[in-house]
Design a protein around this motif. Structure first.
Motif, PDB file in Angstrom:
ATOM      1  N   CYS A  47       0.841  -1.189   0.000  1.00 38.41           N
ATOM      2  CA  CYS A  47       0.000   0.000   0.000  1.00 38.41           C
ATOM      3  C   CYS A  47       0.883   1.248   0.000  1.00 38.41           C
ATOM      4  N   SER A  49       0.536   3.654   1.842  1.00 45.16           N
ATOM      5  CA  SER A  49       0.783   3.979   3.248  1.00 45.16           C
ATOM      6  C   SER A  49       2.080   3.352   3.745  1.00 45.16           C
ATOM      7  N   ASP A  50       2.410   2.174   3.216  1.00 40.95           N
ATOM      8  CA  ASP A  50       3.656   1.505   3.611  1.00 40.95           C
ATOM      9  C   ASP A  50       4.857   2.370   3.266  1.00 40.95           C
ATOM     10  N   GLU A  70      -2.408  -5.367   4.632  1.00 37.72           N
ATOM     11  CA  GLU A  70      -3.323  -6.075   3.741  1.00 37.72           C
ATOM     12  C   GLU A  70      -2.921  -7.555   3.760  1.00 37.72           C
ATOM     13  N   PRO A 145      -5.410  -6.935  -0.950  1.00 34.74           N
ATOM     14  CA  PRO A 145      -5.490  -5.473  -1.034  1.00 34.74           C
ATOM     15  C   PRO A 145      -6.874  -4.900  -0.772  1.00 34.74           C
ATOM     16  N   ALA A 149      -7.059  -1.086   0.810  1.00 35.40           N
ATOM     17  CA  ALA A 149      -7.384  -0.254  -0.353  1.00 35.40           C
ATOM     18  C   ALA A 149      -8.849  -0.382  -0.728  1.00 35.40           C
ATOM     19  N   THR A 152     -11.112   1.247   1.976  1.00 31.72           N
ATOM     20  CA  THR A 152     -10.890   2.693   2.009  1.00 31.72           C
ATOM     21  C   THR A 152     -11.765   3.410   0.988  1.00 31.72           C
ATOM     22  N   GLY A 175      -4.237   2.355  -7.380  1.00 31.66           N
ATOM     23  CA  GLY A 175      -4.470   1.318  -6.388  1.00 31.66           C
ATOM     24  C   GLY A 175      -5.773   1.488  -5.637  1.00 31.66           C
ATOM     25  N   LEU A 176      -6.145   2.721  -5.310  1.00 27.61           N
ATOM     26  CA  LEU A 176      -7.435   2.994  -4.680  1.00 27.61           C
ATOM     27  C   LEU A 176      -8.532   3.208  -5.724  1.00 27.61           C
ATOM     28  N   SER A 307      -9.647  -7.382  -7.812  1.00 28.67           N
ATOM     29  CA  SER A 307      -8.402  -6.633  -7.659  1.00 28.67           C
ATOM     30  C   SER A 307      -7.531  -6.869  -8.894  1.00 28.67           C
ATOM     31  N   ARG A 332      -2.081  -3.033  -8.080  1.00 25.31           N
ATOM     32  CA  ARG A 332      -1.570  -3.354  -6.749  1.00 25.31           C
ATOM     33  C   ARG A 332      -0.535  -4.460  -6.874  1.00 25.31           C
TER      34      ARG A 332
END
Length: 339
Positions: A47, A49-50, A70, A145, A149, A152, A175-176, A307, A332
């Motif tokens: 992600c 965020s990572d 994830e 994911p 993701a 979210t 990704g989102l 995904s 992803r």
């Protein structure tokens, strides 16, 4: 009972970890409690965020840090007081929450004071309340994911009335965004408009279910042609330089703009006039709780939300985060332990 396996993973030890310089190390998980579940990790999504966390982009990281929220794998130890009917051998997953909505899966502390570690590794220990059984219809690489993701994007769509009669915009096809497009369609929005700067993702966006694609850097009339046409916009981009006022012009009176991305390069200015004169609502969203994740997975299984992933061996995690940062993912990367 002592576990006969060790907790080991890719650890960031300083901000250079975000450049693909993680080290493989053992770590001590939270002390075992009878409400816990140990998971042998098979898959873990990468992600954005990572990357932000590894390089201390959102503030100082508690190094050493093992990222990854994830997580999908097999339950190998289940406490006597575990929730949700989880049994040893079940295929389960964990998203970004641990202990409560403010206690994160990594780079945080559990209620008992122990440090939390994520899923770039072999095993993960989680309070059972946040452990989710994965539906049989969703393969593990595709489920992973969705646990961050996916939820979210699903959560703000669900909470802001996405459904029949609604016209929804999605800023950012990545990704989102690739989840937001699919979930908006799965929730039966009348019209889904994908918005990106360049035209290179148009074919993907339409394949994901978008009805219209706007390439803002290549179409000078995009605002005029689509002004006041949308009820809800989900923004997945994370740049402080995005033209927020221009995007707000696409909303109808009483429309809602939900921001998901958190910029490292500054703050988003609030165009007060754009909000005031048409009663627009500007908000944000981060994730959803376990019940909502289960609801999302059930919908994904029923409506065939998929995904778009590339599987990468866990041993290649450093290269994978470099490729992720370079924008090479469509859409992803998922790390896989093959043994």
């Amino acid at each position: 009972m002592a576990a006969d396996y060790k907790f080991e993973g890719w650890m960031g030890v300083d901000p250079e970890a975000g450049e693909g310089n993680m080290d493989r190390q053992e770590f001590a998980p939270k002390p075992w409690e009878e409400t816990d579940v140990d998971i042998k990790i098979t898959h873990c999504g990468i992600c954005g965020s990572d990357l932000h966390t590894l390089r201390s982009g959102w503030g100082p990281t508690m190094y050493p840090c093992c990222v990854g929220h994830e997580i999908v794998g097999t339950a190998v130890r289940v406490g006597s007081q575990a929730e949700n009917g989880i049994k040893v051998g079940d295929r389960v997953g964990v998203g970004a929450q641990s202990d409560s909505s403010t206690r994160l899966t990594y780079n945080a502390r559990h209620w008992n004071g122990a440090k939390s570690y994520g899923g770039y590794g072999l095993y993960h220990r989680s309070p059972s309340h946040f452990v989710i059984k994965i539906p049989d219809a969703i393969p593990s690489a595709l489920a992973a994911p969705m646990l961050f993701a996916g939820i979210t994007t699903y959560s703000p769509l669900r909470h802001n009335g996405c459904g029949p009669g609604k016209k929804v915009g999605v800023i950012g096809v990545g990704g989102l965004g690739h989840y937001a497009i699919q979930f908006a369609k799965a929730l039966e929005a009348d019209r889904v408009v994908a918005i990106s700067r360049r035209a290179d993702k148009e074919a993907d966006a339409l394949a994901l279910g978008a009805d219209v694609y706007l390439a803002t850097a290549e179409d000078p009339d995009w605002m005029e042609d689509h002004e006041r046409s949308l009820d809800l916009i989900i923004s997945t981009v994370s740049s402080a330089k995005m033209p927020l006022a221009d995007y707000l012009s696409l909303l109808k009176t009483d429309g809602c703009f939900v921001q998901l991305g958190i910029p490292e390069n500054g703050t988003l200015p609030i165009p007060a006039g754009s909000l005031i004169f048409r009663r627009l609502k500007l908000g944000g969203s981060l994730m959803g709780g376990p019940a909502e994740i289960r609801e999302m997975l059930e919908l994904a299984a029923r409506k065939n939300v998929r995904s778009w992933v590339e599987e990468v061996p866990m041993k290649n995690a450093n290269q994978a985060i470099q490729d992720m940062d370079a924008g090479k993912a469509r859409y992803r990367y998922v790390l896989v332990n093959y043994c």
